[in-house]
Write a protein that holds these residues in place. Structure first.
Motif, short mmCIF file in Angstrom:
data_model
loop_
_atom_site.label_atom_id
_atom_site.label_comp_id
_atom_site.label_asym_id
_atom_site.label_seq_id
_atom_site.Cartn_x
_atom_site.Cartn_y
_atom_site.Cartn_z
N ARG A 287 4.34 10.07 102.32
CA ARG A 287 4.27 9.84 100.93
C ARG A 287 4.30 11.00 100.23
N MET A 288 4.89 11.00 99.10
CA MET A 288 5.15 11.83 98.25
C MET A 288 4.34 11.72 96.55
N SER A 289 3.93 12.53 96.07
CA SER A 289 3.56 12.18 94.54
C SER A 289 3.49 13.49 93.66
N VAL B 264 13.14 11.12 94.38
CA VAL B 264 12.55 10.49 95.52
C VAL B 264 12.70 8.97 95.60
N VAL C 89 10.49 9.52 102.85
CA VAL C 89 9.36 9.00 102.30
C VAL C 89 8.95 7.50 102.74
N GLN D 268 6.19 6.60 96.96
CA GLN D 268 5.50 7.78 96.15
C GLN D 268 4.65 7.22 95.14
#
Length: 510
Positions: free
Chosen positions: A167-169, A199, A293, A297
């Motif tokens: 996961r990206m944020s 993303v 991902v 996100q």
């Protein structure tokens, strides 16, 4: 600023875990990945539990900052450059050794890695990328990793990071450009929204080329969140579009023209950045071979640091879900840590109840078919502190009640206070076998504490009922007041663990 270079790893860990506690954007992993021969660990959708320590940290993740040094002077941040506090930084190898060591001891199930900004955004992002690369490739760590994107980092680094992280944020921080300019002058909407759009498009590319659809379904959404609104992705090898364009979604943040004004700056910034974010640097075959991902996100907004009302915040939230395909928007009640004329006084209490109401409304947006414009308006811009948003909406719309449980559509049942997704599904399934009664609903596990005021079974209420706003409100207020008191009188501040963001079968009733 006091920079310490001679600290032990344990001393660094104490400083950098404490500095990370104000970032609430961690939750269940949302991704399944089996163990591999020669690799360490795996990840499960339910693998990262919703357990929080007293100061708000998720105890099942190693939640740390790579460094608490920062070039920005965000007024609300404890790590701002003007604060006279001890600064330190991990090395990539130190983070890897800590993660593997804690994992082997069964202390953690994954890594949540955020960071301040060292000399430049790209330099910081390169160090984080090196950390993730070593974890995956050298230490063969196959567990869950959530990483924060650094605002202003190059698209190439963001893209490469997306194939290593689950996961990206990137934190939106504040709902309006005016608030961001006032409290975080070093950050801009463009720096935040460009990687967010990139993303989103990378997830869409990976899903399409891997042959499955990973969009996050929302009852209110009529368009495909995974493909919504961005410029087409281009292959540098063929020069052709890899995904179709979906018109009218970049700036169409809301069906309400009035609420558009609250987040028009997102629209303008997104127009400037969507084309740049849409170009991919890695070969298209990379998207065919690896998942990008896979857990989606998220972002975070601070509640109470600036004067925006709940309607503004919820309208921006709705826009983010519809136009950027976000998995979650997190809310963090502002805890006064700095003295500044533009911030609430350091003696002010964190708006925990307001944060709680925003989370409840967020759930209604994502899974119950509500729109921000139904829950709030410009004339009524803030949530009722005494009633949860669903009950408050129902009382203001009594003409739509009572609902007959034996005939009402599933979408209508979801709008009944007290009926959650699980209960509504049970009702729809059970009534195929025969007419439902209140006694039958109780045996099915349907909790009627609130629902009894808004439903009928075969045209009858559970008891003689006056369908009146004052009467129903007074009946509901007792429990709500006790819940509100519990929230606002906590011994310590902590992020509320309200909902599992993947499993609708959690049995939660709103």
């Amino acid at each position: 600023m006091i920079i310490q270079d001679n600290l032990t790893v344990q001393e660094k860990l104490k400083i950098l875990t404490d500095a990370a506690k104000y970032d609430v954007s961690c939750t269940s992993s949302g991704v399944n990945r089996k163990g591999k021969t020669g690799h360490l660990g795996n990840t499960s959708e339910a693998g990262i539990c919703h357990s929080f320590s007293a100061d708000g940290r998720c105890i099942s993740l190693l939640k740390i900052l790579f460094t608490n040094q920062c070039i920005y002077d965000c007024k609300y941040c404890v790590n701002r450059t003007s604060n006279d506090t001890v600064r330190t930084s991990f090395t990539p190898d130190e983070v890897c050794e800590l993660t593997i060591g804690f994992y082997k001891r069964n202390y953690i199930e994954g890594l949540f890695l955020s960071s301040g900004i060292l000399s430049t955004a790209d330099h910081t992002m390169e160090l984080i990328y090196e950390t993730l690369y070593k974890l995956r490739m050298e230490y063969h760590f196959n567990g869950y990793i959530h990483v924060k994107t650094i605002p202003g980092a190059s698209p190439e680094l963001v893209e490469r990071m997306g194939f290593l992280a689950d996961r990206m944020s990137i934190n939106l921080e504040l709902p309006t450009a005016e608030g961001l300019k006032k409290l975080a002058p070093g950050k801009t909407r463009e720096k935040i929204l460009q990687p967010m759009r990139q993303v989103q498009q990378g997830i869409a590319m990976s899903s399409r080329l891997l042959g499955y659809d990973r969009e996050y379904k929302k009852i209110y959404g009529g368009k495909r969140a995974g493909f919504a609104g961005g410029a087409a992705l281009f292959s540098p090898e063929t020069g052709k579009n890899m995904l179709p364009d979906f018109p009218g979604t970049i700036t169409d943040f809301s069906e309400s023209g009035n609420s558009k004004a609250f987040h028009s700056e997102i629209s303008m910034s997104d127009k400037r950045t969507s084309r740049a974010a849409g170009r991919i640097a890695l070969p298209v075959r990379t998207y065919r071979e690896k998942s990008f991902v896979p857990a989606g996100q998220s972002t975070q907004m601070i509640v109470g640091a600036t004067p925006e009302n709940d309607f503004q915040m919820l309208s921006v939230t709705q826009a983010l879900y519809r136009n950027f395909g976000l998995k979650r928007v997190f809310y963090s009640a502002y805890i006064p840590v700095n003295e500044d004329q533009n911030l609430p006084a350091v003696t002010a209490q964190p708006p925990l109840l307001r944060e709680h109401r925003l989370y409840q409304a967020d759930w209604l947006l994502r899974f119950y078919g509500f729109r921000a414009e139904e829950l709030l308006s410009e004339d009524r811009p803030n949530f009722n502190i005494f009633l949860d948003p669903k009950c408050d909406w129902a009382i203001r719309n009594l003409e739509q009640f009572p609902v007959e449980v034996n005939t009402a559509p599933y979408e209508t049942l979801l709008r009944v206070p007290g009926l959650g997704v699980k209960s509504a599904r049970r009702i729809v399934a059970a009534r195929r076998q025969g007419a439902l009664t209140f006694e039958g609903l109780k045996k099915m596990g349907v909790v009627l504490k609130r629902a009894r005021y808004f439903i009928t079974c075969s045209g009858r209420t559970e008891f003689p009922l006056k369908l009146d706003q004052d009467h129903i409100t007074s009946a509901l207020l007792g429990d709500e007041r006790r819940a509100a008191w519990d929230i606002t009188h906590r011994d310590s501040y902590r992020q509320l663990s309200l909902f599992d963001d993947m499993h609708l079968e959690s049995g939660i009733r709103i």
